[in-house]
Design a protein around this motif. Structure first.
Motif, PDB file in Angstrom:
ATOM      1  N   GLN A 143      87.753 -49.108   4.166  1.00 39.17           N
ATOM      2  CA  GLN A 143      86.558 -49.579   5.037  1.00 39.17           C
ATOM      3  C   GLN A 143      85.906 -48.275   4.915  1.00 39.17           C
ATOM      4  N   THR A 144      84.713 -48.573   5.856  1.00 39.10           N
ATOM      5  CA  THR A 144      83.918 -47.444   5.728  1.00 39.10           C
ATOM      6  C   THR A 144      84.456 -46.228   6.819  1.00 39.10           C
ATOM      7  N   VAL A 145      84.742 -44.806   6.169  1.00 36.32           N
ATOM      8  CA  VAL A 145      85.231 -43.779   7.146  1.00 36.32           C
ATOM      9  C   VAL A 145      84.052 -42.972   7.421  1.00 36.32           C
ATOM     10  N   LEU A 146      84.066 -42.814   8.638  1.00 33.36           N
ATOM     11  CA  LEU A 146      83.164 -41.913   9.291  1.00 33.36           C
ATOM     12  C   LEU A 146      83.689 -40.483   9.233  1.00 33.36           C
ATOM     13  N   LYS A 147      84.848 -39.971   9.817  1.00 32.45           N
ATOM     14  CA  LYS A 147      85.376 -38.755   9.890  1.00 32.45           C
ATOM     15  C   LYS A 147      86.794 -38.419   9.381  1.00 32.45           C
ATOM     16  N   VAL A 148      87.171 -37.600   8.839  1.00 32.45           N
ATOM     17  CA  VAL A 148      88.848 -37.475   8.621  1.00 32.45           C
ATOM     18  C   VAL A 148      89.088 -36.170   9.375  1.00 32.45           C
ATOM     19  N   LEU A 149      90.567 -35.848   9.705  1.00 29.21           N
ATOM     20  CA  LEU A 149      90.725 -34.698  10.222  1.00 29.21           C
ATOM     21  C   LEU A 149      92.260 -34.502   9.962  1.00 29.21           C
ATOM     22  N   SER A 150      92.492 -33.361   9.403  1.00 29.43           N
ATOM     23  CA  SER A 150      94.061 -32.779   9.149  1.00 29.43           C
ATOM     24  C   SER A 150      94.324 -31.963  10.485  1.00 29.43           C
ATOM     25  N   HIS A 151      95.615 -32.437  10.943  1.00 31.90           N
ATOM     26  CA  HIS A 151      96.145 -31.792  12.276  1.00 31.90           C
ATOM     27  C   HIS A 151      97.467 -31.689  12.406  1.00 31.90           C
ATOM     28  N   ASP A 152      98.320 -30.395  12.329  1.00 31.48           N
ATOM     29  CA  ASP A 152      99.615 -30.361  12.167  1.00 31.48           C
ATOM     30  C   ASP A 152     100.539 -31.060  11.311  1.00 31.48           C
ATOM     31  N   GLY A 153      99.956 -31.187  10.117  1.00 29.59           N
ATOM     32  CA  GLY A 153     100.543 -31.597   8.782  1.00 29.59           C
ATOM     33  C   GLY A 153     100.090 -33.155   8.734  1.00 29.59           C
ATOM     34  N   GLN A 154      99.336 -33.684   9.675  1.00 33.76           N
ATOM     35  CA  GLN A 154      98.955 -35.309   9.675  1.00 33.76           C
ATOM     36  C   GLN A 154      97.570 -35.390   9.458  1.00 33.76           C
ATOM     37  N   VAL A 155      97.394 -36.514   8.851  1.00 33.74           N
ATOM     38  CA  VAL A 155      95.906 -37.041   8.703  1.00 33.74           C
ATOM     39  C   VAL A 155      95.486 -38.242   9.390  1.00 33.74           C
ATOM     40  N   TYR A 156      94.246 -37.985  10.186  1.00 32.59           N
ATOM     41  CA  TYR A 156      93.639 -39.054  10.713  1.00 32.59           C
ATOM     42  C   TYR A 156      92.323 -39.436  10.488  1.00 32.59           C
ATOM     43  N   ALA A 157      91.778 -40.868  10.314  1.00 33.11           N
ATOM     44  CA  ALA A 157      90.519 -41.058  10.170  1.00 33.11           C
ATOM     45  C   ALA A 157      89.765 -42.050  11.268  1.00 33.11           C
ATOM     46  N   LEU A 158      88.651 -41.850  11.392  1.00 34.92           N
ATOM     47  CA  LEU A 158      87.768 -42.495  12.217  1.00 34.92           C
ATOM     48  C   LEU A 158      86.926 -43.354  11.255  1.00 34.92           C
ATOM     49  N   THR A 159      87.256 -44.741  11.506  1.00 33.02           N
ATOM     50  CA  THR A 159      86.395 -45.720  10.642  1.00 33.02           C
ATOM     51  C   THR A 159      85.799 -46.618  11.459  1.00 33.02           C
ATOM     52  N   ASN A 160      84.985 -47.567  10.900  1.00 30.63           N
ATOM     53  CA  ASN A 160      84.096 -48.292  11.677  1.00 30.63           C
ATOM     54  C   ASN A 160      84.893 -49.698  12.552  1.00 30.63           C
ATOM     55  N   THR A 161      86.421 -49.360  12.199  1.00 30.58           N
ATOM     56  CA  THR A 161      87.123 -50.235  13.240  1.00 30.58           C
ATOM     57  C   THR A 161      88.104 -49.640  14.220  1.00 30.58           C
ATOM     58  N   GLY A 162      88.082 -48.195  14.188  1.00 33.99           N
ATOM     59  CA  GLY A 162      88.704 -47.346  15.027  1.00 33.99           C
ATOM     60  C   GLY A 162      89.528 -46.227  14.455  1.00 33.99           C
ATOM     61  N   LEU A 163      90.556 -45.863  15.103  1.00 35.64           N
ATOM     62  CA  LEU A 163      91.192 -44.348  14.607  1.00 35.64           C
ATOM     63  C   LEU A 163      92.598 -44.969  14.166  1.00 35.64           C
ATOM     64  N   TRP A 164      92.604 -44.113  12.837  1.00 32.94           N
ATOM     65  CA  TRP A 164      93.886 -44.507  11.868  1.00 32.94           C
ATOM     66  C   TRP A 164      94.655 -43.249  11.894  1.00 32.94           C
ATOM     67  N   HIS A 165      96.059 -43.327  11.610  1.00 37.24           N
ATOM     68  CA  HIS A 165      96.903 -42.552  11.005  1.00 37.24           C
ATOM     69  C   HIS A 165      97.202 -42.759   9.652  1.00 37.24           C
ATOM     70  N   LEU A 166      97.041 -41.728   8.739  1.00 28.77           N
ATOM     71  CA  LEU A 166      97.087 -41.792   7.372  1.00 28.77           C
ATOM     72  C   LEU A 166      98.251 -40.789   6.565  1.00 28.77           C
ATOM     73  N   ASN A 167      98.746 -41.484   5.529  1.00 28.67           N
ATOM     74  CA  ASN A 167      99.676 -40.527   4.599  1.00 28.67           C
ATOM     75  C   ASN A 167      99.712 -41.191   3.284  1.00 28.67           C
ATOM     76  N   LEU A 168     100.335 -40.659   2.301  1.00 26.46           N
ATOM     77  CA  LEU A 168     100.547 -41.506   1.162  1.00 26.46           C
ATOM     78  C   LEU A 168     101.095 -42.718   0.995  1.00 26.46           C
ATOM     79  N   ASN A 169     102.230 -42.805   2.164  1.00 27.13           N
ATOM     80  CA  ASN A 169     102.920 -44.000   2.257  1.00 27.13           C
ATOM     81  C   ASN A 169     102.688 -45.013   3.059  1.00 27.13           C
ATOM     82  N   HIS A 170     101.887 -44.901   4.041  1.00 28.29           N
ATOM     83  CA  HIS A 170     101.751 -45.762   4.968  1.00 28.29           C
ATOM     84  C   HIS A 170     100.096 -45.389   5.715  1.00 28.29           C
TER      85      HIS A 170
END
Length: 638
Positions: A143-170
């Motif tokens: 979906q449309t992603v507005l911002k991405v952030l790397s923090h303490d080894g984790q990746v988070y994304a701000l999309t048009n539906t809210g906040l997500w926690h991302l990695n290669l497996n889930h």
């Protein structure tokens, strides 16, 4: 900074400490969108015209990248590699070598680097790119992603539906809400999302959400000093404390611009970037406007804050703001006290005024002495009060007058401006010279009585006594008496801070370096006429009649090295030393990368050991150099 060169038949060999690669000089870029700092100390600006490098004086276009709109800019963890998204491609730029490679074909307006991967925000999700191999690994979210952030080894994304926690497996959604534009940052165990006029705080441990209402929608946000959010809102840059959950200061910036981004560099400067302008906000060098203009302001401190005495009462300096001590000021007003001349605190607060000495204790004010009070010091368990006509009043810890040192005691004059005690000797500055009182014997002696006249301040550094004679300069005590140092004449205060002597004058602030009085570079050109100095909470503060200047250890240092920032030979930018051929002209740009203070530095250069030549700007140009070895030394003008 030194540069050595040897010319052989026009071929130039140069050894230098730092040089720019693949950049050409340019004025301030247009349509700037972001700024980051590289490992080499340069600031890099993304703009509609390409990527620019900045050394504090000169902008240079990075020619190895397309001169096109850079939509997004980020760095890896150690800031040695920049990733720039431009015209449907992502480029990797090595800031140390100047090497550039096209990294991926992705259209992105935000990126984050995490480990060996680059996460690119797109209109169709987050593209995961490997830093080691070409091509896209996979797309996340979808979906449309507005911002991405790397923090303490984790990746988070701000999309048009809210906040997500991302990695290669889930991928997991943390907050569900519609977002059409927003900002994201992280401090410790919390993520912060600014959306419209609300700041959301998401606790990564409890998964609880806290909301804070904002007056307006932020246009930019970044982390500052690991505990603050710096936000740009409707032309104002403000700090939000993530610990206190509130804004803790007034407006930081001076220009009222719509800022596209804010960024904190390694020197704790905040960079606020607008389309065609930028502002550097230094949090280690701050001048604060006073709540009123007062003829003479003095500084003191207690266990809560810095204190300032004015014509109209006493103020606390709390969280970068002045707060009137209303109860004390009302009590002083009832006593018909006039201008405040001195403040000191230890269990109780003593306030000196032009018509008496007062003690503030348990919210009660009482008068201890009459007359014009000029100074208060707590020394060896006693208060030493300097007066205009009574000499030195010695008050014990029970607030009883123990003795008075005056002309009858052998003082040079009853007008006493300051006192200080070193071992068993009490130094007393008077209007007719310096008197020294031996506490053990009770004997009084005199120094500088006819040599200097009015002695305003006295202090000690490294077992040496320094005396300020108002209108006569700074003296240092030697075995043969006092030696006059080359210094400003009109000294208003002396203070020792972190092993150095600092000098307030009617024309700026100075420090003593190896018996040489050196101007603190960002004060003398402001003509900051300081009345009083005070070391407090790891910083030195100076107050004038209309401003308070705060200086930290960072900017009190004036020995930052001067480095070459860019070099051209025969009007061509130098990419590598072995690129030089048939040199007839050479131009060197240099900087000390002290971004907040560049306008306060002047430079000189010496060619082949010759005389020092003043420079109007930090650039040296040579033409028609003779064959042989050449040396160039550049220094800050003292």
């Amino acid at each position: 900074m030194s540069v050595k060169a040897r010319l052989y038949g026009g071929l130039l060999f140069i050894v230098l400490c730092l040089f720019s690669t693949g950049a050409s000089a340019h004025s301030t870029p247009n349509n700037m969108t972001e700024v980051v700092q590289g490992k080499n100390g340069f600031m890099y600006f993304a703009s509609h015209e390409g990527l620019y490098k900045y050394d504090g004086y000169h902008f240079a276009l990075i020619e190895a990248l397309p001169a096109q709109w850079v939509y997004a800019l980020t760095t890896n963890a150690d800031k040695s590699m920049l990733y720039a998204a431009s015209n449907g491609h992502i480029y990797a730029y090595d800031v140390l070598t100047g090497n550039v490679k096209q990294f991926a074909e992705v259209t992105s307006k935000d990126m984050a680097v995490n480990g060996q991967h680059v996460y690119a925000a797109t209109s169709k999700g987050v593209e995961v790119l490997s830093k080691k191999s070409a091509g896209n690994l996979q797309a996340l979210v979808g979906q449309t992603v507005l911002k991405v952030l790397s923090h303490d080894g984790q990746v988070y994304a701000l999309t048009n539906t809210g906040l997500w926690h991302l990695n290669l497996n889930h991928q997991r959604q943390l907050i569900k809400m519609p977002i059409h534009s927003g900002l994201i940052a992280a401090v410790g165990d919390r993520l912060y999302i600014a959306h419209e006029q609300t700041l959301y705080s998401y606790d990564l441990i409890t998964e609880q959400v806290h909301k804070t209402s904002l007056n307006t929608t932020p246009s930019a946000m970044t982390i500052y000093k690991n505990s603050y959010l710096a936000m740009a809102m409707a032309g104002e840059v403000r700090l939000y404390s993530t610990l206190d959950k509130q804004f803790v200061s007034g407006v930081l910036n001076k220009s009222k611009l719509f800022f596209n981004s804010v960024y904190a560099d390694s020197q704790s400067n905040l960079w606020a970037v607008a389309d065609n302008e930028y502002e550097i906000i230094s949090q280690d060098l701050n001048q604060f406007n006073l709540p009123l203009v007062s003829r003479y302001n003095v500084l003191g401190k207690d266990n809560q804050s810095l204190l300032m005495g004015t014509d109209s009462g006493v103020y606390r300096f709390v969280q970068r703001q002045f707060v009137a001590m209303d109860a004390l000021n009302n009590a002083l007003s009832q006593e018909q006290s006039s201008e405040i001349t001195s403040i000191a605190s230890d269990k109780v607060t003593l306030v000196g005024t032009t018509n008496g000495l007062y003690v503030w204790q348990n919210e009660q004010l009482s008068r201890l002495a009459n007359g014009y009070i000029l100074g208060i010091e707590k020394i060896a368990g006693c208060w030493l009060v300097s007066t205009s006509g009574q000499g030195v009043i010695v008050i014990d810890d029970n607030l009883a007058i123990e003795k008075v040192l005056n002309i009858d005691s052998g003082l040079a004059a009853n007008e006493v401006l300051a006192t200080n005690k070193f071992e068993h000797l009490l130094y007393i500055s008077t209007s007719k010279g310096l008197s020294v009182y031996n506490v053990k014997t009770g004997n009084m002696s005199h120094s500088l009585t006819t040599q200097a006249g009015k002695v305003s301040k006295v202090t000690m550094l490294d077992n040496s006594v320094y005396v300020a004679a108002y209108g006569g300069g700074l003296y240092k005590q030697t075995n043969n008496g006092f030696k006059l140092l080359v210094s400003p004449r009109f000294i208003t205060d002396l203070a020792v801070f972190n092993g150095s002597l600092y000098i307030a004058t009617t024309n700026g602030l100075f420090t003593l370096v190896d018996e040489t009085v050196v101007a603190i570079p960002h004060t003398e050109k402001q003509y900051f006429g300081a009345n009083s100095l005070m070391a407090y909470n790891g910083a030195m503060y100076a107050v004038s009649n209309n401003g308070l200047l705060g200086l930290s250890n960072t900017n009190l240092q004036n020995d930052k090295p001067v480095l070459v920032s860019s070099m051209s030979v025969n009007d061509a930018s130098l990419n590598a030393l072995n690129d030089v051929q048939q040199a007839s002209q050479m131009t060197l740009h240099f900087s000390n990368f002290d971004y907040a203070l560049t306008q306060y530095y002047d430079y000189q250069y010496s060619h082949n050991g010759g005389a020092w030549i003043n420079l109007n700007e930090p650039v040296v140009h040579f033409s028609q150099l003779n064959e042989g070895e050449h040396s160039l030394v550049v220094r800050r003008r003292t």
